[in-house]
Design a protein around this motif. Structure first.
Motif, mmCIF file in Angstrom:
data_model
loop_
_atom_site.group_PDB
_atom_site.id
_atom_site.type_symbol
_atom_site.label_atom_id
_atom_site.label_comp_id
_atom_site.label_asym_id
_atom_site.label_seq_id
_atom_site.Cartn_x
_atom_site.Cartn_y
_atom_site.Cartn_z
ATOM 1 N N UNK A 124 64.134 -10.817 35.467
ATOM 2 C CA UNK A 124 64.077 -9.413 35.991
ATOM 3 C C UNK A 124 62.904 -8.685 36.224
ATOM 4 N N UNK A 125 62.411 -9.232 38.019
ATOM 5 C CA UNK A 125 60.926 -8.765 38.158
ATOM 6 C C UNK A 125 59.422 -9.528 37.903
ATOM 7 N N UNK A 126 59.087 -9.184 39.198
ATOM 8 C CA UNK A 126 57.556 -10.221 38.587
ATOM 9 C C UNK A 126 56.820 -9.769 38.032
ATOM 10 N N UNK A 127 56.532 -8.221 38.438
ATOM 11 C CA UNK A 127 54.931 -7.580 38.229
ATOM 12 C C UNK A 127 55.436 -6.288 37.047
ATOM 13 N N UNK A 128 54.413 -5.568 36.243
ATOM 14 C CA UNK A 128 55.148 -4.677 35.312
ATOM 15 C C UNK A 128 54.721 -3.689 35.589
ATOM 16 N N UNK A 129 55.066 -3.445 37.614
ATOM 17 C CA UNK A 129 54.708 -2.272 38.104
ATOM 18 C C UNK A 129 56.694 -2.459 38.290
ATOM 19 N N UNK A 130 57.266 -3.201 38.008
ATOM 20 C CA UNK A 130 58.751 -3.502 38.690
ATOM 21 C C UNK A 130 60.042 -2.567 37.746
ATOM 22 N N UNK A 131 60.700 -1.761 37.920
ATOM 23 C CA UNK A 131 61.350 -1.391 36.994
ATOM 24 C C UNK A 131 63.147 -1.563 37.345
ATOM 25 N N UNK A 132 63.970 -1.456 36.532
ATOM 26 C CA UNK A 132 64.703 -2.464 36.197
ATOM 27 C C UNK A 132 66.244 -0.846 35.632
ATOM 28 N N UNK A 133 66.835 -0.541 36.597
ATOM 29 C CA UNK A 133 67.602 0.669 36.952
ATOM 30 C C UNK A 133 69.232 0.210 36.291
ATOM 31 N N UNK A 134 69.374 0.343 34.968
ATOM 32 C CA UNK A 134 70.932 0.181 34.818
ATOM 33 C C UNK A 134 72.374 1.375 34.941
ATOM 34 N N UNK A 135 72.796 1.922 35.556
ATOM 35 C CA UNK A 135 73.959 2.680 35.852
ATOM 36 C C UNK A 135 74.616 3.059 35.239
ATOM 37 N N UNK A 136 75.205 1.768 34.080
ATOM 38 C CA UNK A 136 76.009 1.938 33.032
ATOM 39 C C UNK A 136 76.083 2.678 32.413
ATOM 40 N N UNK A 137 76.800 3.109 31.222
ATOM 41 C CA UNK A 137 76.663 4.875 30.253
ATOM 42 C C UNK A 137 77.335 3.291 28.711
ATOM 43 N N UNK A 138 77.595 2.167 28.967
ATOM 44 C CA UNK A 138 76.978 1.148 27.994
ATOM 45 C C UNK A 138 76.833 0.227 28.287
ATOM 46 N N UNK A 139 75.670 -0.781 27.092
ATOM 47 C CA UNK A 139 74.923 -2.048 27.436
ATOM 48 C C UNK A 139 75.247 -2.448 25.808
ATOM 49 N N UNK A 140 76.161 -3.135 26.268
ATOM 50 C CA UNK A 140 76.192 -4.241 24.451
ATOM 51 C C UNK A 140 75.424 -6.129 24.195
ATOM 52 N N UNK A 141 75.018 -5.871 23.172
ATOM 53 C CA UNK A 141 74.828 -7.099 23.015
ATOM 54 C C UNK A 141 74.619 -7.660 21.599
ATOM 55 N N UNK A 142 75.154 -8.168 21.522
ATOM 56 C CA UNK A 142 76.148 -8.555 20.376
ATOM 57 C C UNK A 142 74.942 -9.895 19.156
ATOM 58 N N UNK A 143 73.552 -9.856 19.756
ATOM 59 C CA UNK A 143 72.901 -10.803 19.414
ATOM 60 C C UNK A 143 71.068 -9.948 18.914
ATOM 61 N N UNK A 144 70.466 -10.270 18.183
ATOM 62 C CA UNK A 144 69.019 -10.091 18.210
ATOM 63 C C UNK A 144 68.341 -9.396 19.194
ATOM 64 N N UNK A 145 67.861 -8.571 19.531
ATOM 65 C CA UNK A 145 67.271 -8.040 20.913
ATOM 66 C C UNK A 145 65.726 -7.244 20.145
ATOM 67 N N UNK A 146 64.938 -8.483 20.990
ATOM 68 C CA UNK A 146 63.247 -8.558 20.080
ATOM 69 C C UNK A 146 62.531 -8.192 21.974
ATOM 70 N N UNK A 147 61.432 -7.012 21.593
ATOM 71 C CA UNK A 147 60.613 -6.353 22.841
ATOM 72 C C UNK A 147 59.489 -6.806 22.284
ATOM 73 N N UNK A 148 58.440 -7.383 23.213
ATOM 74 C CA UNK A 148 57.356 -7.853 22.740
ATOM 75 C C UNK A 148 56.526 -7.459 22.725
ATOM 76 N N UNK A 149 56.659 -5.254 23.397
ATOM 77 C CA UNK A 149 55.725 -4.785 23.623
ATOM 78 C C UNK A 149 56.421 -3.831 23.546
ATOM 79 N N UNK A 150 55.261 -2.480 23.421
ATOM 80 C CA UNK A 150 55.743 -1.457 23.354
ATOM 81 C C UNK A 150 56.881 -0.651 23.683
ATOM 82 N N UNK A 151 57.901 0.458 23.201
ATOM 83 C CA UNK A 151 59.240 1.000 24.071
ATOM 84 C C UNK A 151 59.193 2.265 23.698
ATOM 85 N N UNK A 152 58.581 3.487 25.165
ATOM 86 C CA UNK A 152 59.049 4.441 25.562
ATOM 87 C C UNK A 152 60.356 5.006 25.917
#
Length: 613
Positions: A124-152
């Motif tokens: 999703x996206x091809x540059x650090x300035x891109x943004x992803x908007x999720x309008x849903x109220x619930x996000x389900x992830x049954x598996x491990x979720x890894x982030x390689x950088x900081x989260x704010x």
């Protein structure tokens, strides 16, 4: 428009009538010209109408072909051909089962409606300035979720995880109701498998509520109270490093099993002894207490009754408390408000056994599978856009136009107009017949195209239904496993609660029994003051004065009482308890000596400085 017939034209063969016929013929020519022009206009109009009809028929033929086979663009009014919808229906059916992003790679800004599944790696996206908007109220992830950088969250991250917001900023709650037992719900860990540290910026408050007995732990960093532990609500400690409130033995500090050698009576702080040195407390500074005398417990002599606080008593040759003057070898006085009491071994485990401990509800942790969520959404199949199968054209039942023979009374103009209209009608009939023949010829291809599209659509629908049924079955298996695990856990919880309730009943029964046993043991001892200031029950002489000696004497009935003596005899000196320092104390004297919670006895007559010769 009818044309008036011209008169007989002049001829040189008929010289006699030439002039008359010439005049008549010439006179008729203007009218003929007008009528001929009008007829010409009518014929032109009819020809234009026939041409328009022919053009409309040709356009209808072309439009009919476009409605059947055109795929490059809309046919008219934003509507597309049957072939276009057939292809779209097949693609729609395929999309209902699985969405392939490669099919839509070139569709910038495309919007997809309905359920979409993306298989494989997705970027999703091809540059650090891109943004992803999720309008849903619930996000389900049954598996491990890894982030390689900081989260704010609520802010741009200044560290690995940065959360900012209003009170409360972060809430962590166990799914089993938060019993608090077993595996910690929040653990701080660092490399090496060692627990990490928790640092609070000043003026940040940490509140922890225990799972039973309404326990409340409050930690305030950066203010006067650092930590408050309270079993009852509404109690706040101030100006203390650690404040503990509660009931029974509020705080116990022990080394191994050496706590329970102490007295079992209720207290605020229970301190055990070190196994190696038998020490309980080493203090580098002073130990201050609010009591006014220092006493020891002594066992009573058989038959010794109750000794009032501040009353004069004695010690026998076996160092037992007595109220019998004949048995007394040393005088003593009952402690009233002690700061230190020694010999506190009468209520330990050896004498009264173990004190009953209030059972703690220890609920089992739920270690089964997590709830599988809401399960697969209802299957939504895109409708088959081609509708019913195309129907074969019927027989061409439009008769061929026939030009009727010229009638005897039909003039040239009428016949000419009828001929023109016949030709135009015949051309339109020919075009209509050609269009019908084209539709007849195109029908097998259209029917074959529709049949293939319908078969492909039905196959994709069947595949989607099969996959959805499998997903529903798998979800049901997970849900059944979760419900079974939760039922087992609930049964274990109910069993633990039942066991706790039974243990609580046993505890409630054991408490008065132990209390009675402890009280029976307490009746065997009394608290005797050895040094300090004690309110005394003594008999004051008429000339008594501060500084007089308090002497133990017989009360004339075999008992013991105290009197004040200015200059005791050698025999009396052996019976001196102390010296009276305040006679008939005032309210101010009592407030300086006793704590507010000490109940004053009306029999007290003076304040005695114990064992000062």
């Amino acid at each position: 428009m009818p044309i008036t017939a011209l008169p007989t034209p002049p001829t040189r063969d008929d010289a006699a009538n030439f002039s008359a016929r010439a005049d008549a013929f010439l006179s008729a020519l203007p009218t003929f010209a007008v009528q001929a022009n009008a007829l010409a206009e009518d014929v032109n109009d009819d020809a234009a109408a026939a041409a328009a009809d022919a053009a409309a028929a040709e356009a209808a033929k072309t439009l009919a072909q476009d409605w059947a086979t055109k795929t490059g663009s809309a046919v008219a009014g934003g509507e597309y051909s049957a072939k276009y919808h057939a292809l779209a229906a097949a693609a729609s059916a395929a999309a209902a089962a699985t969405f392939n992003p490669a099919l839509y790679a070139a569709l910038a800004g495309a919007t997809f409606t309905g359920n979409v599944a993306i298989n494989g790696n997705t970027t999703l996206g091809d540059a650090s300035g891109d943004s992803v908007t999720i309008n849903a109220s619930t996000i389900l992830n049954p598996n491990t979720l890894n982030f390689s950088s900081a989260i704010g969250i609520g802010t741009s991250p200044a560290t690995t995880l940065h959360v900012a917001g209003t009170d409360p900023i972060v809430r962590i709650q166990a799914t089993n109701g938060g019993s608090g037992n077993g595996t910690p719900q929040l653990a701080l860990w660092r490399d090496g498998g060692v627990a990490g540290s928790l640092t609070f910026i000043p003026n940040v408050e940490l509140r922890l509520r225990a799972h039973s007995d309404s326990g409340l732990v409050t930690t305030m960093i950066g203010s006067t109270t650092v930590m408050t532990v309270a079993r009852a609500t509404g109690i706040v400690g101030t100006n203390n490093l650690l404040t503990v409130y509660g009931s029974e033995n509020v705080l116990a500090i022990k080394d191994g099993a050496y706590l329970w050698a102490s007295n079992s009576a209720g207290c605020v702080l229970q301190v055990g002894r070190a196994e190696g040195t038998s020490r309980s407390i080493n203090a580098a500074g002073s130990i201050n207490a609010s009591g006014s005398d220092y006493a020891e417990y002594r066992y009573k002599h058989a038959g010794c009754g109750a000794v009032p606080k501040g009353g004069i008593c004695g010690l026998t040759a076996r160092n037992e408390v007595t109220t019998d003057f004949a048995l007394m070898v040393l005088p003593a006085i009952k402690s009233v408000d002690p700061a230190y009491v020694g010999g506190d071994t009468w209520g330990n485990r050896a004498s009264v056994g173990d004190a009953p401990r209030r059972p703690v509800l220890d609920l089992p942790e739920y270690d089964g599978p997590e709830h599988p969520g809401d399960g697969p959404a209802p299957l939504q199949i895109a409708p088959f856009l081609l509708g019913e199968a195309p129907v074969a054209p019927g027989e061409f039942d439009l008769g061929e136009p026939v030009l009727a023979p010229r009638g005897e009374d039909e003039d040239d103009h009428a016949f000419l107009r009828r001929m023109v209209r016949h030709e135009l009608a015949h051309d339109a009939w020919t075009s209509a017949r050609s269009a019908h023949e084209a539709r007849v010829q195109d029908h097998p291809a259209k029917l074959d195209l529709w049949t293939k599209a319908r078969a492909q659509y039905d196959a994709l629908v069947a595949q989607a239904q099969e996959q959805h049924a499998a997903a529903v079955a798998a979800y049901q298996d997970l849900l059944d496993a979760w419900e079974a695990a939760r039922a087992d856990h609930n049964a274990a919880v109910e069993e633990a609660e039942a066991a706790h309730a039974a243990a609580l009943i046993e505890y409630e029964v054991a408490v008065p029994i132990f209390t009675a046993r402890l009280e029976a043991e307490r009746q065997k001892v009394d608290r005797i003051s050895y040094v300090g200031v004690v309110p005394g029950i003594v008999e004051l002489a008429p000339d008594a004065a501060p500084g007089d000696y308090v002497v133990a004497v017989s009360d004339g009935a075999g008992g013991i009482k105290g009197i004040t003596v200015y200059d005791p005899t050698p025999a009396q000196r052996r019976m001196v308890v102390g010296r009276a320092i305040v006679l008939n104390p005032s309210e101010d004297d009592w407030s300086r000596l006793l704590r507010e919670d000490v109940v004053r006895d009306p029999a007290w007559t003076c304040i005695v400085d114990v064992v000062r010769g």
